[in-house]
Design a protein around this motif. Structure first.
Motif, PDB file in Angstrom:
ATOM      1  N   ARG A 222      11.784   0.014  35.827  1.00 13.35           N
ATOM      2  CA  ARG A 222      11.156   0.460  37.081  1.00 13.35           C
ATOM      3  C   ARG A 222      11.856   1.686  37.639  1.00 13.35           C
ATOM      4  NH1 ARG A 222       7.768  -3.001  39.956  1.00 13.35           N
ATOM      5  NH2 ARG A 222       7.495  -4.924  38.796  1.00 13.35           N
ATOM      6  N   CYS A 223      11.114   2.451  38.428  1.00 11.26           N
ATOM      7  CA  CYS A 223      11.720   3.584  39.119  1.00 11.26           C
ATOM      8  C   CYS A 223      12.639   3.046  40.206  1.00 11.26           C
ATOM      9  CB  CYS A 223      10.637   4.462  39.731  1.00 11.26           C
ATOM     10  SG  CYS A 223      11.320   5.878  40.621  1.00 11.26           S
ATOM     11  N   LEU A 224      13.879   3.529  40.215  1.00 13.95           N
ATOM     12  CA  LEU A 224      14.851   3.043  41.198  1.00 13.95           C
ATOM     13  C   LEU A 224      14.480   3.499  42.596  1.00 13.95           C
ATOM     14  CD1 LEU A 224      18.221   3.652  39.310  1.00 13.95           C
ATOM     15  CD2 LEU A 224      16.717   1.657  39.246  1.00 13.95           C
ATOM     16  N   ARG A 225      13.754   4.618  42.675  1.00 13.71           N
ATOM     17  CA  ARG A 225      13.376   5.165  43.974  1.00 13.71           C
ATOM     18  C   ARG A 225      12.133   4.517  44.557  1.00 13.71           C
ATOM     19  NH1 ARG A 225      13.500  11.588  43.348  1.00 13.71           N
ATOM     20  NH2 ARG A 225      15.741  11.763  43.009  1.00 13.71           N
ATOM     21  N   CYS A 226      11.063   4.387  43.720  1.00 15.17           N
ATOM     22  CA  CYS A 226       9.801   3.940  44.327  1.00 15.17           C
ATOM     23  C   CYS A 226       9.269   2.629  43.790  1.00 15.17           C
ATOM     24  CB  CYS A 226       8.760   5.039  44.316  1.00 15.17           C
ATOM     25  SG  CYS A 226       8.615   5.936  42.804  1.00 15.17           S
ATOM     26  N   ASN A 227      10.006   1.932  42.936  1.00 14.71           N
ATOM     27  CA  ASN A 227       9.642   0.577  42.513  1.00 14.71           C
ATOM     28  C   ASN A 227       8.512   0.524  41.492  1.00 14.71           C
ATOM     29  OD1 ASN A 227      10.143  -2.267  42.737  1.00 14.71           O
ATOM     30  ND2 ASN A 227       8.306  -2.486  44.001  1.00 14.71           N
TER      31      ASN A 227
ATOM     32  N   ILE B 260       8.911   7.846  32.319  1.00 12.24           N
ATOM     33  CA  ILE B 260       8.611   8.629  33.518  1.00 12.24           C
ATOM     34  C   ILE B 260       7.988   7.724  34.584  1.00 12.24           C
ATOM     35  CG2 ILE B 260       6.285   9.337  32.751  1.00 12.24           C
ATOM     36  CD1 ILE B 260       7.033  12.169  33.939  1.00 12.24           C
ATOM     37  N   CYS B 261       8.301   8.027  35.844  1.00 14.69           N
ATOM     38  CA  CYS B 261       7.708   7.286  36.951  1.00 14.69           C
ATOM     39  C   CYS B 261       6.329   7.883  37.247  1.00 14.69           C
ATOM     40  CB  CYS B 261       8.591   7.372  38.191  1.00 14.69           C
ATOM     41  SG  CYS B 261       7.780   6.671  39.644  1.00 14.69           S
ATOM     42  N   PRO B 262       5.287   7.042  37.245  1.00  9.92           N
ATOM     43  CA  PRO B 262       3.935   7.562  37.487  1.00  9.92           C
ATOM     44  C   PRO B 262       3.740   8.038  38.927  1.00  9.92           C
ATOM     45  CG  PRO B 262       3.891   5.168  37.368  1.00  9.92           C
ATOM     46  CD  PRO B 262       5.290   5.586  37.019  1.00  9.92           C
ATOM     47  N   VAL B 263       4.645   7.657  39.824  1.00  6.84           N
ATOM     48  CA  VAL B 263       4.488   8.024  41.239  1.00  6.84           C
ATOM     49  C   VAL B 263       5.260   9.311  41.565  1.00  6.84           C
ATOM     50  CG1 VAL B 263       4.848   7.282  43.639  1.00  6.84           C
ATOM     51  CG2 VAL B 263       4.139   5.616  41.896  1.00  6.84           C
ATOM     52  N   CYS B 264       6.597   9.298  41.313  1.00  8.98           N
ATOM     53  CA  CYS B 264       7.398  10.457  41.732  1.00  8.98           C
ATOM     54  C   CYS B 264       7.706  11.405  40.568  1.00  8.98           C
ATOM     55  CB  CYS B 264       8.682   9.989  42.413  1.00  8.98           C
ATOM     56  SG  CYS B 264       9.880   9.242  41.292  1.00  8.98           S
ATOM     57  N   ARG B 265       7.281  11.035  39.336  1.00  5.91           N
ATOM     58  CA  ARG B 265       7.462  11.868  38.130  1.00  5.91           C
ATOM     59  C   ARG B 265       8.929  12.043  37.724  1.00  5.91           C
ATOM     60  NH1 ARG B 265       3.039  11.034  35.988  1.00  5.91           N
ATOM     61  NH2 ARG B 265       3.224  12.796  34.564  1.00  5.91           N
TER      62      ARG B 265
HETATM   63 ZN   LIG Z   1       9.388   6.994  41.245  1.00  3.76          ZN
END
Ligand SMILES: [Zn+2]
Length: 251
Positions: A188-193, A221-226
């Motif tokens: 998971r993205c540590l920033r946006c979950n 890659i995070c699909p939200v914050c890239r």
């Molecule tokens: Zn993210």
């Protein structure tokens, strides 16, 4: 001598340390108005989220049970591991799985839980009412150091975090829920979950530092914050911290 409008309240195990009255585990409480067991325990400093067993004069009761003068209350703490997917008399609504809602006062728990693969929502702008509402709507365990928040009736699953340091707080949560083994480390993205997606190296090449290009081939890659993730020094540092905290990471 026992007064006519008193009840006896016994908080066993680690609940005793939460009681804000001299005497700790066993206190006498004067009923000033019609009060439920939940009201009385919370007036003493024990949020209902911390209570896993409740008896009045030896009979099992719910939080809403209205107390009569002369009655005797016994409250019991969690007996880890707590399984949130199983309903109990005090928590008839079981959760589909272990998901968290992290309060601002324990914000550092959010990235740590995400690193293990847990769904852990944290929004620093959320007020108490919003947190309570979200926890009920989305079936999330609220983690907080704020007793007032955890007294809200809408929150059925929660933990008043006792430890002060983030890694100790993490161990406290994992031990309570019997979850030392990470479900999906670094997924998971540590920033946006958000859950990370695999990405081809060629597609992110232009965003990589020369050494990262040279030494690493697998990227997510995070699909939200890239934000791009790989098993580099940041992740190794975090792996080390988590292992020292007693987390089982798998590979
Ligand atoms: Zn993210």
């Amino acid at each position: 001598m026992e007064k006519a409008n008193e009840v006896r309240v016994e908080c066993s195990g680690d609940l005793a340390s939460l009681v804000r009255r001299p005497g700790g585990g066993i206190v006498r409480y004067t009923l000033k108005r019609r009060a439920s067991v939940k009201d009385v325990l919370e007036a003493l400093g024990v949020p209902h989220t911390e209570v896993y067993g409740l008896r009045v004069d030896g009979e099992t009761v719910g939080f809403g049970h209205v107390l009569e003068p002369g009655q005797s209350v016994r409250a019991e703490p969690a007996a880890p591991p707590v399984d949130v997917t199983v309903s109990t008399p005090l928590r008839p609504r079981a959760l589909p799985g272990l998901r968290f809602l992290v309060d601002e006062n324990v914000a550092k728990l959010a990235p740590l839980l995400r690193a293990l693969g847990f769904d852990a929502v944290h929004d620093r702008r959320s007020g108490d009412a919003r947190i309570a509402c979200l926890s009920a709507d989305e079936g999330r365990v609220v983690l907080s150091r704020d007793r007032a928040l955890l007294k809200r009736s809408a929150i059925t699953w929660g933990r008043l975090i006792r430890a002060a340091m983030p890694l100790e707080q993490l161990a406290e949560v994992l031990d309570l829920f019997g979850a030392r083994k990470a479900p999906a480390p670094f997924s998971r993205c540590l920033r946006c979950n958000a859950e990370l997606a695999a990405v081809a190296k060629r597609d992110v090449l232009h965003r990589l530092e020369p050494k990262t290009r040279l030494y690493y081939d697998e990227f997510r890659i995070c699909p939200v914050c890239r934000r791009i993730y790989w098993r580099g020094s940041h992740q190794e540092h975090m792996r080390g911290s988590l292992l020292r905290a007693g987390v089982i990471l798998g590979d």
